[in-house]
Design a protein around this motif. Structure first.
Motif, PDB file in Angstrom:
ATOM      1  N   TRP A  26       0.805  -1.215   0.000  1.00  0.00           N
ATOM      2  CA  TRP A  26       0.000   0.000   0.000  1.00  0.00           C
ATOM      3  C   TRP A  26       0.841   1.269   0.000  1.00  0.00           C
ATOM      4  N   TYR A  27       1.988   1.212   0.662  1.00  0.00           N
ATOM      5  CA  TYR A  27       2.862   2.381   0.779  1.00  0.00           C
ATOM      6  C   TYR A  27       4.251   2.042   0.237  1.00  0.00           C
ATOM      7  N   PRO A  28       4.351   1.761  -1.079  1.00  0.00           N
ATOM      8  CA  PRO A  28       5.641   1.350  -1.646  1.00  0.00           C
ATOM      9  C   PRO A  28       6.598   2.528  -1.735  1.00  0.00           C
ATOM     10  N   PRO A  29       7.902   2.234  -1.705  1.00  0.00           N
ATOM     11  CA  PRO A  29       8.887   3.308  -1.922  1.00  0.00           C
ATOM     12  C   PRO A  29       8.736   3.867  -3.340  1.00  0.00           C
ATOM     13  N   PRO A  30       9.243   5.079  -3.582  1.00  0.00           N
ATOM     14  CA  PRO A  30       9.164   5.652  -4.934  1.00  0.00           C
ATOM     15  C   PRO A  30       9.787   4.723  -5.977  1.00  0.00           C
ATOM     16  N   ASP A  31       9.151   4.670  -7.157  1.00  0.00           N
ATOM     17  CA  ASP A  31       9.640   3.864  -8.285  1.00  0.00           C
ATOM     18  C   ASP A  31       9.685   2.376  -7.980  1.00  0.00           C
ATOM     19  N   SER A  32       8.837   1.941  -7.031  1.00  0.00           N
ATOM     20  CA  SER A  32       8.784   0.517  -6.699  1.00  0.00           C
ATOM     21  C   SER A  32       7.409  -0.026  -7.033  1.00  0.00           C
ATOM     22  N   LYS A  33       7.366  -1.256  -7.530  1.00  0.00           N
ATOM     23  CA  LYS A  33       6.092  -1.891  -7.833  1.00  0.00           C
ATOM     24  C   LYS A  33       5.490  -2.573  -6.609  1.00  0.00           C
ATOM     25  N   GLY A  34       6.237  -2.614  -5.516  1.00  0.00           N
ATOM     26  CA  GLY A  34       5.743  -3.255  -4.316  1.00  0.00           C
ATOM     27  C   GLY A  34       5.993  -4.745  -4.343  1.00  0.00           C
ATOM     28  N   PRO A  35       5.898  -5.419  -3.182  1.00  0.00           N
ATOM     29  CA  PRO A  35       6.251  -6.825  -3.088  1.00  0.00           C
ATOM     30  C   PRO A  35       5.192  -7.774  -3.620  1.00  0.00           C
ATOM     31  N   CYS A  36       3.989  -7.292  -3.966  1.00  0.00           N
ATOM     32  CA  CYS A  36       2.901  -8.174  -4.400  1.00  0.00           C
ATOM     33  C   CYS A  36       2.589  -8.008  -5.882  1.00  0.00           C
ATOM     34  N   ALA A  37       3.619  -7.753  -6.695  1.00  0.00           N
ATOM     35  CA  ALA A  37       3.397  -7.496  -8.118  1.00  0.00           C
ATOM     36  C   ALA A  37       2.660  -8.645  -8.798  1.00  0.00           C
ATOM     37  N   ALA A  38       2.962  -9.883  -8.397  1.00  0.00           N
ATOM     38  CA  ALA A  38       2.323 -11.044  -9.024  1.00  0.00           C
ATOM     39  C   ALA A  38       0.835 -11.114  -8.730  1.00  0.00           C
ATOM     40  N   LEU A  39       0.422 -10.488  -7.626  1.00  0.00           N
ATOM     41  CA  LEU A  39      -0.994 -10.542  -7.233  1.00  0.00           C
ATOM     42  C   LEU A  39      -1.800  -9.363  -7.779  1.00  0.00           C
ATOM     43  N   MET A  40      -1.172  -8.444  -8.497  1.00  0.00           N
ATOM     44  CA  MET A  40      -1.845  -7.231  -8.935  1.00  0.00           C
ATOM     45  C   MET A  40      -3.124  -7.478  -9.745  1.00  0.00           C
ATOM     46  N   PRO A  41      -3.149  -8.430 -10.696  1.00  0.00           N
ATOM     47  CA  PRO A  41      -4.413  -8.652 -11.426  1.00  0.00           C
ATOM     48  C   PRO A  41      -5.569  -9.015 -10.498  1.00  0.00           C
ATOM     49  N   PHE A  42      -5.303  -9.882  -9.544  1.00  0.00           N
ATOM     50  CA  PHE A  42      -6.347 -10.265  -8.587  1.00  0.00           C
ATOM     51  C   PHE A  42      -6.772  -9.076  -7.731  1.00  0.00           C
ATOM     52  N   LEU A  43      -5.782  -8.281  -7.253  1.00  0.00           N
ATOM     53  CA  LEU A  43      -6.085  -7.141  -6.395  1.00  0.00           C
ATOM     54  C   LEU A  43      -6.870  -6.067  -7.144  1.00  0.00           C
ATOM     55  N   HIS A  44      -6.554  -5.862  -8.430  1.00  0.00           N
ATOM     56  CA  HIS A  44      -7.328  -4.908  -9.232  1.00  0.00           C
ATOM     57  C   HIS A  44      -8.781  -5.365  -9.362  1.00  0.00           C
ATOM     58  N   TRP A  45      -8.969  -6.644  -9.583  1.00  0.00           N
ATOM     59  CA  TRP A  45     -10.330  -7.194  -9.690  1.00  0.00           C
ATOM     60  C   TRP A  45     -11.077  -7.029  -8.368  1.00  0.00           C
ATOM     61  N   ALA A  46     -10.395  -7.336  -7.254  1.00  0.00           N
ATOM     62  CA  ALA A  46     -11.014  -7.201  -5.937  1.00  0.00           C
ATOM     63  C   ALA A  46     -11.335  -5.742  -5.621  1.00  0.00           C
ATOM     64  N   GLU A  47     -10.473  -4.823  -6.087  1.00  0.00           N
ATOM     65  CA  GLU A  47     -10.730  -3.395  -5.863  1.00  0.00           C
ATOM     66  C   GLU A  47     -12.010  -2.961  -6.568  1.00  0.00           C
ATOM     67  N   ARG A  48     -12.235  -3.450  -7.781  1.00  0.00           N
ATOM     68  CA  ARG A  48     -13.465  -3.086  -8.504  1.00  0.00           C
ATOM     69  C   ARG A  48     -14.702  -3.614  -7.787  1.00  0.00           C
ATOM     70  N   LEU A  49     -14.608  -4.817  -7.264  1.00  0.00           N
ATOM     71  CA  LEU A  49     -15.728  -5.366  -6.498  1.00  0.00           C
ATOM     72  C   LEU A  49     -15.999  -4.525  -5.252  1.00  0.00           C
ATOM     73  N   TYR A  50     -14.916  -4.112  -4.577  1.00  0.00           N
ATOM     74  CA  TYR A  50     -15.063  -3.283  -3.384  1.00  0.00           C
ATOM     75  C   TYR A  50     -15.745  -1.960  -3.735  1.00  0.00           C
ATOM     76  N   ALA A  51     -15.351  -1.349  -4.854  1.00  0.00           N
ATOM     77  CA  ALA A  51     -15.933  -0.068  -5.270  1.00  0.00           C
ATOM     78  C   ALA A  51     -17.423  -0.203  -5.541  1.00  0.00           C
ATOM     79  N   LEU A  52     -17.814  -1.300  -6.182  1.00  0.00           N
ATOM     80  CA  LEU A  52     -19.243  -1.536  -6.441  1.00  0.00           C
ATOM     81  C   LEU A  52     -20.015  -1.689  -5.140  1.00  0.00           C
ATOM     82  N   GLY A  53     -19.464  -2.474  -4.225  1.00  0.00           N
ATOM     83  CA  GLY A  53     -20.129  -2.665  -2.938  1.00  0.00           C
ATOM     84  C   GLY A  53     -20.199  -1.387  -2.132  1.00  0.00           C
TER      85      GLY A  53
END
Length: 383
Positions: A26-53
């Motif tokens: 959630w709070y990655p250093p500048p120019d960093s993709k963060g440690p969960c890069a492999a999970l990003m597609p799933f997290l983006h999908w979950a974020e859209r569901l959260y927004a709808l709810g």
């Protein structure tokens, strides 16, 4: 028993590592993709569901919104985790009480086992009370015994109880920005200037409970932990550009004293400067707490961070005692919020830090704003 304690130890360690991983995402250093890069597609999908709810729940809450015969001040934030709402609620409650208002605090009571509407006792062993009411309500009741603290998922019912039993004129809605089922007269939104929006994404991809545009709903923004003029100025400029005309006030959390336990003797800062200490905290972002101790000159040999609201059982106690022995520490230091969650044996040996909200030169302007807003609706008597 040893096998059980070993299991609990690993549960604690897994929770600590998962919490750390989430925060770095959630709070990655500048120019960093963060440690969960492999999970990003799933997290983006979950974020859209959260927004709808979120949109559905907010529309439903607005339709069911009810008003209480009192002035309601909401304190809330845009992100998960701490922005300093508890110290701000205590600061506000003290000001209103000293000004002559009959004030009460309404809290949901995070982590409590029952959901009945109840008043939090202001005395007694804290750990059993935390299990019934949550750590933050117990701390607020202990720190401000003259201001009743009521807990319950239904804040309307809690408010009714506070008005009926205490003739409350002003209700402080703790963590209330998203609680749209109760009409509020004043919405104060807290933003942590160290990193107000994280990666800018909604849960679970990011720390935001609501989109940044929701700031428009607030009557004023309170920038907390505004110790760094550069960061504070950057956040203030962004808000002024995106939300022109929005009142903005800055404050910082100042450690006013260290004491034995929650209400024991005050210890001088010189007492800590040349003796090793172990610090621990189960709060949203414990690094800020550790850094505040270093600024005071406390010599920290070990720092242990736990998940927010984490309970302290045998596994956690063993971890702390091991750290103390290995560091040959003279002191075990934690936050007041952590203190109320500790078993009595640990409470007897820890030092706590007492925080105060400091608006500095902006205090007079904020108080003038607050008093003018309350006077507009005249709930009972003039300030």
């Amino acid at each position: 028993m040893k096998a059980f304690d070993s299991i609990k130890h690993w549960e604690t360690e897994i929770r600590r590592r998962a919490s750390s991983l989430l925060l770095r995402t959630w709070y990655p250093p500048p120019d960093s993709k963060g440690p969960c890069a492999a999970l990003m597609p799933f997290l983006h999908w979950a974020e859209r569901l959260y927004a709808l709810g979120l949109r559905r729940d907010q529309e439903r809450a607005r339709k069911r919104c009810r008003a209480l015969p009192a002035y309601v001040v909401s304190l809330g934030n845009l992100t998960t985790g701490g922005t300093g709402k508890t110290p701000m609620a205590l600061w506000l409650a003290k000001h209103l009480h000293d000004a002559g208002w009959k004030t009460a605090i309404l809290s949901r009571g995070y982590g409590r086992k029952k959901d009945s509407v109840s008043r939090v006792p202001s005395e007694g062993p804290t750990l059993p009370l935390v299990e019934r009411f949550g750590d933050e309500p117990v701390l607020m009741a202990r720190k401000m015994p003259a201001t009743p603290v009521w807990v319950g998922r239904d804040r309307f019912r809690s408010g009714e109880a506070a008005i009926r039993k205490h003739q409350a004129q002003i209700l402080i809605l703790d963590d209330g920005f998203q609680h749209l089922r109760l009409k509020r007269n004043l919405d104060l939104l807290l933003l942590d200037t160290h990193d107000p929006f994280g990666n800018g994404a909604l849960i679970p991809l990011g720390p935001l409970r609501e989109p940044i545009e929701s700031i428009s709903r607030a009557h004023a923004v309170l920038l907390t932990r505004a110790d760094d003029p550069e960061r504070s100025g950057k956040t203030r400029r962004y808000l002024r550009e995106k939300f022109p005309g929005k009142p903005i006030y800055s404050c910082r959390h100042r450690t006013v004293r260290l004491r034995q336990g929650l209400a024991g003797p005050v210890l001088s800062r010189e007492h800590f400067q040349h003796k090793p200490a172990v610090a621990f905290a189960g709060i949203a972002r414990p690094e800020a707490f550790f850094e505040s101790l270093r600024r005071l000159g406390v010599r920290l040999s070990r720092c242990l961070g736990f998940p927010d609201h984490a309970p302290y059982g045998n596994a956690e106690k063993a971890l702390l005692m091991t750290a103390v022995r290995e560091a040959n520490a003279h002191f075990l230091i934690t936050t007041e919020k952590d203190y109320v969650r500790l078993p009595a044996g640990l409470q007897s040996i820890v030092v706590t830090t007492e925080l105060a909200v400091d608006f500095g030169e902006e205090e007079a302007a904020f108080l003038q704003f607050l008093e003018a807003k309350i006077a507009e609706e005249k709930p009972g008597m003039p300030l």
